[in-house]
Scaffold this motif. Structure first.
Motif, PDB file in Angstrom:
ATOM      1  N   GLY A 286       0.801  -1.211   0.000  1.00 22.21           N
ATOM      2  CA  GLY A 286       0.000   0.000   0.000  1.00 22.21           C
ATOM      3  C   GLY A 286       0.838   1.268   0.000  1.00 22.21           C
ATOM      4  O   GLY A 286       2.071   1.242  -0.025  1.00 22.21           O
ATOM      5  N   VAL A 287       0.166   2.396   0.037  1.00 22.44           N
ATOM      6  CA  VAL A 287       0.843   3.692   0.067  1.00 22.44           C
ATOM      7  C   VAL A 287       1.593   3.867   1.392  1.00 22.44           C
ATOM      8  O   VAL A 287       1.338   3.166   2.361  1.00 22.44           O
ATOM      9  CB  VAL A 287      -0.165   4.839  -0.132  1.00 22.44           C
ATOM     10  N   GLY A 288       2.516   4.808   1.399  1.00 22.06           N
ATOM     11  CA  GLY A 288       3.244   5.113   2.618  1.00 22.06           C
ATOM     12  C   GLY A 288       4.627   4.515   2.689  1.00 22.06           C
ATOM     13  O   GLY A 288       5.377   4.779   3.633  1.00 22.06           O
ATOM     14  N   PHE A 289       5.018   3.701   1.686  1.00 26.45           N
ATOM     15  CA  PHE A 289       6.322   3.051   1.694  1.00 26.45           C
ATOM     16  C   PHE A 289       7.278   3.773   0.747  1.00 26.45           C
ATOM     17  O   PHE A 289       6.900   4.147  -0.360  1.00 26.45           O
ATOM     18  CB  PHE A 289       6.206   1.590   1.251  1.00 26.45           C
ATOM     19  N   ARG A 290       8.524   3.908   1.176  1.00 26.86           N
ATOM     20  CA  ARG A 290       9.540   4.548   0.345  1.00 26.86           C
ATOM     21  C   ARG A 290      10.448   3.540  -0.345  1.00 26.86           C
ATOM     22  O   ARG A 290      11.307   3.921  -1.149  1.00 26.86           O
ATOM     23  CB  ARG A 290      10.377   5.517   1.180  1.00 26.86           C
ATOM     24  N   HIS A 291      10.267   2.253  -0.037  1.00 24.84           N
ATOM     25  CA  HIS A 291      11.090   1.216  -0.648  1.00 24.84           C
ATOM     26  C   HIS A 291      10.231   0.013  -1.000  1.00 24.84           C
ATOM     27  O   HIS A 291       9.226  -0.267  -0.331  1.00 24.84           O
ATOM     28  CB  HIS A 291      12.227   0.785   0.283  1.00 24.84           C
ATOM     29  N   LEU A 292      10.651  -0.691  -2.043  1.00 24.53           N
ATOM     30  CA  LEU A 292      10.037  -1.954  -2.443  1.00 24.53           C
ATOM     31  C   LEU A 292      11.156  -2.975  -2.520  1.00 24.53           C
ATOM     32  O   LEU A 292      12.081  -2.848  -3.336  1.00 24.53           O
ATOM     33  CB  LEU A 292       9.340  -1.803  -3.798  1.00 24.53           C
ATOM     34  N   ALA A 293      11.088  -3.986  -1.646  1.00 24.66           N
ATOM     35  CA  ALA A 293      12.181  -4.956  -1.517  1.00 24.66           C
ATOM     36  C   ALA A 293      11.780  -6.296  -2.115  1.00 24.66           C
ATOM     37  O   ALA A 293      10.749  -6.868  -1.739  1.00 24.66           O
ATOM     38  CB  ALA A 293      12.555  -5.131  -0.045  1.00 24.66           C
ATOM     39  N   LEU A 294      12.603  -6.809  -3.045  1.00 18.90           N
ATOM     40  CA  LEU A 294      12.379  -8.108  -3.680  1.00 18.90           C
ATOM     41  C   LEU A 294      13.581  -9.000  -3.406  1.00 18.90           C
ATOM     42  O   LEU A 294      14.728  -8.553  -3.546  1.00 18.90           O
ATOM     43  CB  LEU A 294      12.201  -7.963  -5.190  1.00 18.90           C
ATOM     44  N   THR A 295      13.320 -10.253  -3.039  1.00 25.42           N
ATOM     45  CA  THR A 295      14.387 -11.216  -2.797  1.00 25.42           C
ATOM     46  C   THR A 295      14.067 -12.511  -3.522  1.00 25.42           C
ATOM     47  O   THR A 295      12.969 -13.063  -3.365  1.00 25.42           O
ATOM     48  CB  THR A 295      14.550 -11.504  -1.288  1.00 25.42           C
ATOM     49  N   ASN A 296      15.009 -12.990  -4.320  1.00 24.69           N
ATOM     50  CA  ASN A 296      14.868 -14.293  -4.967  1.00 24.69           C
ATOM     51  C   ASN A 296      15.380 -15.351  -4.001  1.00 24.69           C
ATOM     52  O   ASN A 296      16.579 -15.435  -3.738  1.00 24.69           O
ATOM     53  CB  ASN A 296      15.656 -14.320  -6.274  1.00 24.69           C
ATOM     54  N   THR A 297      14.466 -16.127  -3.460  1.00 21.21           N
ATOM     55  CA  THR A 297      14.828 -17.122  -2.452  1.00 21.21           C
ATOM     56  C   THR A 297      15.201 -18.468  -3.061  1.00 21.21           C
ATOM     57  O   THR A 297      15.515 -19.409  -2.335  1.00 21.21           O
ATOM     58  CB  THR A 297      13.672 -17.316  -1.463  1.00 21.21           C
ATOM     59  N   GLY A 298      15.154 -18.575  -4.381  1.00 18.01           N
ATOM     60  CA  GLY A 298      15.492 -19.820  -5.047  1.00 18.01           C
ATOM     61  C   GLY A 298      16.840 -19.740  -5.744  1.00 18.01           C
ATOM     62  O   GLY A 298      17.602 -18.781  -5.595  1.00 18.01           O
ATOM     63  N   THR A 299      17.122 -20.778  -6.522  1.00 19.96           N
ATOM     64  CA  THR A 299      18.378 -20.833  -7.281  1.00 19.96           C
ATOM     65  C   THR A 299      18.191 -20.461  -8.737  1.00 19.96           C
ATOM     66  O   THR A 299      19.166 -20.154  -9.429  1.00 19.96           O
ATOM     67  CB  THR A 299      18.979 -22.245  -7.194  1.00 19.96           C
ATOM     68  N   GLU A 300      16.951 -20.500  -9.226  1.00 23.70           N
ATOM     69  CA  GLU A 300      16.663 -20.154 -10.619  1.00 23.70           C
ATOM     70  C   GLU A 300      16.309 -18.673 -10.739  1.00 23.70           C
ATOM     71  O   GLU A 300      15.869 -18.048  -9.762  1.00 23.70           O
ATOM     72  CB  GLU A 300      15.508 -21.014 -11.143  1.00 23.70           C
ATOM     73  N   PRO A 301      16.478 -18.085 -11.921  1.00 27.27           N
ATOM     74  CA  PRO A 301      16.115 -16.673 -12.096  1.00 27.27           C
ATOM     75  C   PRO A 301      14.626 -16.448 -11.840  1.00 27.27           C
ATOM     76  O   PRO A 301      13.789 -17.303 -12.140  1.00 27.27           O
ATOM     77  CB  PRO A 301      16.469 -16.397 -13.564  1.00 27.27           C
ATOM     78  N   ALA A 302      14.315 -15.290 -11.273  1.00 21.91           N
ATOM     79  CA  ALA A 302      12.924 -14.882 -11.058  1.00 21.91           C
ATOM     80  C   ALA A 302      12.608 -13.736 -12.013  1.00 21.91           C
ATOM     81  O   ALA A 302      13.464 -12.887 -12.296  1.00 21.91           O
ATOM     82  CB  ALA A 302      12.699 -14.439  -9.617  1.00 21.91           C
ATOM     83  N   ARG A 303      11.374 -13.724 -12.494  1.00 16.39           N
ATOM     84  CA  ARG A 303      10.927 -12.639 -13.372  1.00 16.39           C
ATOM     85  C   ARG A 303       9.588 -12.136 -12.861  1.00 16.39           C
ATOM     86  O   ARG A 303       8.674 -12.914 -12.574  1.00 16.39           O
ATOM     87  CB  ARG A 303      10.781 -13.125 -14.813  1.00 16.39           C
ATOM     88  N   ALA A 304       9.466 -10.814 -12.742  1.00 19.43           N
ATOM     89  CA  ALA A 304       8.250 -10.222 -12.189  1.00 19.43           C
ATOM     90  C   ALA A 304       7.908  -8.945 -12.947  1.00 19.43           C
ATOM     91  O   ALA A 304       8.776  -8.285 -13.523  1.00 19.43           O
ATOM     92  CB  ALA A 304       8.422  -9.925 -10.700  1.00 19.43           C
ATOM     93  N   ILE A 305       6.635  -8.604 -12.908  1.00 14.07           N
ATOM     94  CA  ILE A 305       6.148  -7.322 -13.402  1.00 14.07           C
ATOM     95  C   ILE A 305       5.777  -6.478 -12.186  1.00 14.07           C
ATOM     96  O   ILE A 305       5.006  -6.917 -11.325  1.00 14.07           O
ATOM     97  CB  ILE A 305       4.918  -7.496 -14.317  1.00 14.07           C
ATOM     98  N   VAL A 306       6.345  -5.287 -12.115  1.00 14.52           N
ATOM     99  CA  VAL A 306       6.062  -4.349 -11.021  1.00 14.52           C
ATOM    100  C   VAL A 306       5.126  -3.267 -11.557  1.00 14.52           C
ATOM    101  O   VAL A 306       5.437  -2.613 -12.559  1.00 14.52           O
ATOM    102  CB  VAL A 306       7.350  -3.718 -10.467  1.00 14.52           C
ATOM    103  N   LEU A 307       3.985  -3.106 -10.895  1.00 17.08           N
ATOM    104  CA  LEU A 307       3.005  -2.098 -11.274  1.00 17.08           C
ATOM    105  C   LEU A 307       2.804  -1.147 -10.097  1.00 17.08           C
ATOM    106  O   LEU A 307       2.898  -1.549  -8.943  1.00 17.08           O
ATOM    107  CB  LEU A 307       1.667  -2.746 -11.636  1.00 17.08           C
TER     108      LEU A 307
END
Length: 401
Positions: free
Chosen positions: A198-219
């Motif tokens: 939600g609103v109010g955050f100044r950071h967006l943190a993503l962590t790949n917890t696996g061994t394979e590449p991760a792909r995401a769409i950020v909106l």
């Protein structure tokens, strides 16, 4: 072809002005039908086409004939009315991508048709590869105009890596995971799921917890505060508008124009019958609360909501637990946590506490763990050691009795 409707859902119908997210494929179309969508209409929206693999031929009544290719944005603005067709090309083997809609504000929804094509340059940022097709992220800015503040980007993150983006705190954000294993602000997300911040955050943190590449769409985007009525391919404001849009499409009104060059079996898609009941607009989102859509340890959706004195966790719209706090200057003092026993065994306390502590960090606060459950969490997980303060007699005197 398998298509997953990620937005709208019962729990959330909008993220900023993003009002529709379809995630399709990967589908091998060499021996089965690919995409062949006959000319169909739109009003009051922009379509955003983004591919991971394959190729789609786009034709519209604005006279545009473009190919949609991986890593390239095709944005079509319907304004008052447009129609278009979408056909995967014979060269396509694997078809895989997302189709997104952006609701136009009242000031732009009666405007002219328009089309933008943009191929963003992928950039490296904190171990991730980022392609920004709308808005601004990771120091990159798309030149494509939007009628409300928006963000759209593809983020590729190698196995075991993490990235933290600075984001606009007036935006709400969603992360749609296409492949890999990812946590968003510490909460796990499975492929084809969408996490919400939600609103109010100044950071967006993503962590790949696996061994394979991760792909995401950020909106992302500022909350859309106008009423919306979506039915079939139309976005309007009232039942009467939708009825008129449908009638005009069925009678081949000039409102939508004509697609030239489409060679499918059907010249155009007919509109489905209207429901027998009156169509009701979606109400604007409420303000004053910060919500995050997450999952429990079994993968079932839950929602964590921040209020003035607590974080609560909900299942199917029902509040089933909370962690309460008081504010003490720059400190947030957590003193009580409870979960409905009927919902035990789902890891809800851990999900709730993790989200509450991560939100506290994002909001620039420090943590004091008085509650035994919160204390046990921070003793086991050391992600918050740098913002953890000890209990003091002064703080204990502040607690409710």
């Amino acid at each position: 072809m398998q298509v997953r409707r990620t937005l709208p859902q019962r729990e959330r119908s909008l993220v900023g002005a993003w009002c529709f997210v379809d995630h399709y494929g990967p589908e091998d179309v060499r021996t089965r039908p690919g995409m062949d969508v006959a000319p169909h209409p739109h009003t009051g929206l922009q379509t955003v086409s983004w591919l991971f693999s394959g190729e789609i031929e786009h034709r519209d009544s604005h006279g545009m004939h473009e190919m949609v290719r991986p890593g390239e944005l095709n944005l079509m603005s319907a304004g008052a009315g447009i129609c278009h067709s979408e056909v995967s090309t014979p060269a396509t083997t694997i078809l895989h991508g997302v189709q997104l809609w952006v609701a136009l504000p009242d000031s732009a929804r009666r405007g002219p048709r328009h089309f933008d094509h943009y191929a963003p340059q992928p950039v490296s940022f904190g171990g991730a590869t980022v392609s920004v097709f709308l808005g601004e992220l990771a120091g990159q800015q798309s030149p494509v105009h939007t009628h409300t503040p928006l963000l759209g980007a593809q983020v590729d993150l190698p196995g075991g890596n993490a990235v933290e983006f600075e984001v606009d705190p007036t935006f709400e954000h969603a992360v749609l995971l296409d492949q890999g294993a990812l946590t968003v602000a510490g909460a796990p997300v499975r492929p084809y799921e969408m996490a919400y911040q939600g609103v109010g955050f100044r950071h967006l943190a993503l962590t790949n917890t696996g061994t394979e590449p991760a792909r995401a769409i950020v909106l992302g985007g500022t909350p859309f505060t106008e009423e919306l009525l979506m039915w079939w391919n139309f976005v309007g404001r009232t039942h009467e508008e939708i009825v008129e849009f449908r009638n005009q499409w069925q009678t081949e009104s000039e409102r939508f124009g004509e697609v030239i060059g489409y060679q499918g079996v059907s010249a155009r898609l007919p509109a489905p019958p209207l429901p027998t009941t009156r169509l009701i607009p979606r109400q604007p989102p409420t303000t004053g609360k910060v919500r995050a859509m997450l999952t429990d340890k079994n993968g079932a959706p839950v929602e964590v909501t921040q209020e003035s004195d607590r974080f609560s966790i909900g299942v199917d719209g029902k509040s089933v637990g909370l962690t309460a706090f008081i504010e003490h200057g720059e400190q947030r003092v957590f003193y009580h946590t409870e979960i409905d026993p009927a919902y035990g065994g789902r890891g809800l306390a851990s999900v709730l506490i993790a989200q509450a502590l991560q939100t506290t960090r994002e909001q620039g606060k420090r943590i004091v763990a008085i509650c035994p459950m919160v204390k046990a969490y921070v003793e086991k997980h050391h992600d918050f050691d740098d913002i953890l303060d000890p209990r003091t007699p002064e703080i204990l005197r502040l607690l409710p009795h």
